[in-house]
Design an enzyme around this catalytic site. Sequence first.
Site, mmCIF file in Angstrom:
data_model
loop_
_atom_site.group_PDB
_atom_site.id
_atom_site.type_symbol
_atom_site.label_atom_id
_atom_site.label_comp_id
_atom_site.label_asym_id
_atom_site.label_seq_id
_atom_site.Cartn_x
_atom_site.Cartn_y
_atom_site.Cartn_z
ATOM 1 N N HIS A 184 0.826 -1.208 0.000
ATOM 2 C CA HIS A 184 0.000 0.000 0.000
ATOM 3 C C HIS A 184 0.858 1.256 0.000
ATOM 4 C CE1 HIS A 184 -3.846 -1.810 0.007
ATOM 5 N NE2 HIS A 184 -3.401 -2.713 0.855
ATOM 6 N N CYS A 482 -3.584 -2.725 -14.949
ATOM 7 C CA CYS A 482 -3.911 -1.715 -13.932
ATOM 8 C C CYS A 482 -3.093 -1.931 -12.662
ATOM 9 C CB CYS A 482 -5.403 -1.730 -13.611
ATOM 10 S SG CYS A 482 -5.965 -3.278 -12.899
HETATM 11 C C1 PEP Z 1 -3.459 -5.930 -8.743
HETATM 12 O O1 PEP Z 1 -3.541 -6.941 -8.043
HETATM 13 O O2 PEP Z 1 -2.538 -5.720 -9.546
HETATM 14 C C2 PEP Z 1 -4.486 -4.879 -8.649
HETATM 15 C C3 PEP Z 1 -4.510 -3.877 -9.493
HETATM 16 O O3 PEP Z 1 -5.372 -4.959 -7.641
HETATM 17 P P1 PEP Z 1 -5.031 -4.588 -6.096
HETATM 18 O O4 PEP Z 1 -3.671 -3.994 -6.061
HETATM 19 O O5 PEP Z 1 -6.105 -3.662 -5.668
HETATM 20 O O6 PEP Z 1 -5.120 -5.931 -5.442
#
Ligand code: PEP
Length: 552
Positions: A184, A482
């Site tokens: 995060h 993403c």
């Molecule tokens: C990922 O896992 O790359 C993603 C975009 O989702 P998150 O980071 O919210 O798990």
Amino acid sequence: MSDPIRGIGVGTGSAAGPVARMAPAAPLPAPRAVADPAGEAAAVRAALRAVVTDLDERAARASGTGSEVLAAQAMMAADPVLADRAAALAEQGTDGAHALADAFDGFRAALVTAGGYFAERAADLDDLRDRAVARLLGLPAPGLPDPGHPYVLVADDLAPADTALLDPGRVLALVTLRGGPTSHTAILAKALGVPAVVGCAGAAELEDGRRVLVHGADGVIELDPSPAAVERAADRERRRRDLSAGFRGPGRTADGHPVALLVNLGAPHELTGAADADAEGVGLFRTEFLFLDRAEAPGRAEQAAAYRKVFAAFAGRRVVVRTLDAGADKPLPFATTADEENPALGVRGLRTAARDPQLLETQLAAIAEAAEDSTAHVWVMAPMVSVPREAAEFAARVRAHGLPSAGAMIEVPAAALRTDRLAESCDFFSIGTNDLAQYAFAADRTLGSLAELLDPWQPALLALVSTAARAAAERGRPIGVCGEAAADPALALVLVGLGVTSLSAAPASLPEVRAALATHTLAECRELAELALLADDAVTSRGTVRSRMTER
Ligand code: PEP
Ligand code: MG
């Protein structure tokens, strides 16, 4: 000058400034005998008053949501019943720290019993308790520092709740002891557009006020940098910004191949910045923020109101909504269970909808309601899809709500390998490289110690992206990325070369990604992708592609 310290670099820039540490909550000391109960009671009241004054002052300096949160915290701490209860305990002979803790815990229990909105405030009370106890003991207040000038934030780690109040105008860079490239903190650093170094063992030695120069691209922190080193870094930053500022509008390669550039959106306070960004829409709307820190899921009307705001801000543009991704790094008491031994491999993401179908139903109904009177192009996708059947069931449910575009995230290797089958029911795909790396390498994405495996330049990860992108292209389905990989300008070229059709990242990352695309043809992207795939490891893959880029 001391030797530099190292960790995992995040972002592409550099920043210099003085360190300000995030103070941990002090543990409650052992109970002690009280000689002067009246004095102890007075000290308890004074500690609470000091907390209120501090929060009020900070609320006055902050703006928007941050200010509101701080003002609400101050009001809770100012509750006279709380002060009377704590003072009464002190007068009966309990030492100040325990009198405060007991009084807060009594309030906390009452809130939890009341349930709903009240129960959600329990965590706020814990923070107030820690602040009041720290005041009483003469220790620094826990939580975000407030040195009164811009600073490099140093912490063990940052939780989403810690970061809600981070002021991007004050935080020059982030350095954390823990965390990996997809943690995060890394995501937050990209959202703020500041360089970061995570998983940095040396962070423990960085004391308040020490001057440092943080390099996000290579994960190096220079200690006590010379003015010349700071000036050189600032110069590089200016050149980097000037190059990015030279390109605007929809993403495309130098020879005009379109690559949609989209933003990731994960918190309400990011909305204005995201909507103002030069982007073709939202490639990942992380809806979890609506559900975090809640005892119960928000109802349809509340959700619809939140989605409506996002759709209005992106009128006429694409908004890819991801349905609730609860579990593992995003635990939610009402959606996930605490008794799984391996939550990342447990009932998480779309799997929670199988256990509690109403959760997804309510969310889809709310999205459909909000989309009805909006001109945004609303696409809906599910997180953590593993097999074609899950994708087909999800897509059917999405369409049953009148939503025209249903997709799946490719985050599990099984899904990447069977994208062709998923395409039978899905209109589009979005590759989540953060989780795809975690599952491909059996490496917890939150562990800094496994950063090498989680490196998005790992050729095996790129091979999975390649397989999925090829299958999507054969069936005419758009496929974006993403995950955090999309924010790296060099890696973005590789992803496009592998066949990815859109890139979604924090708004601050897009100008550099756009500039990289605009200065390379699709054929060059394909060549770079080939080189990256052929490399033996992530370091070679990254090094080869970067040096080839600078040679041009
Ligand atoms: C990922 O896992 O790359 C993603 C975009 O989702 P998150 O980071 O919210 O798990
Ligand atoms: Mg994910």
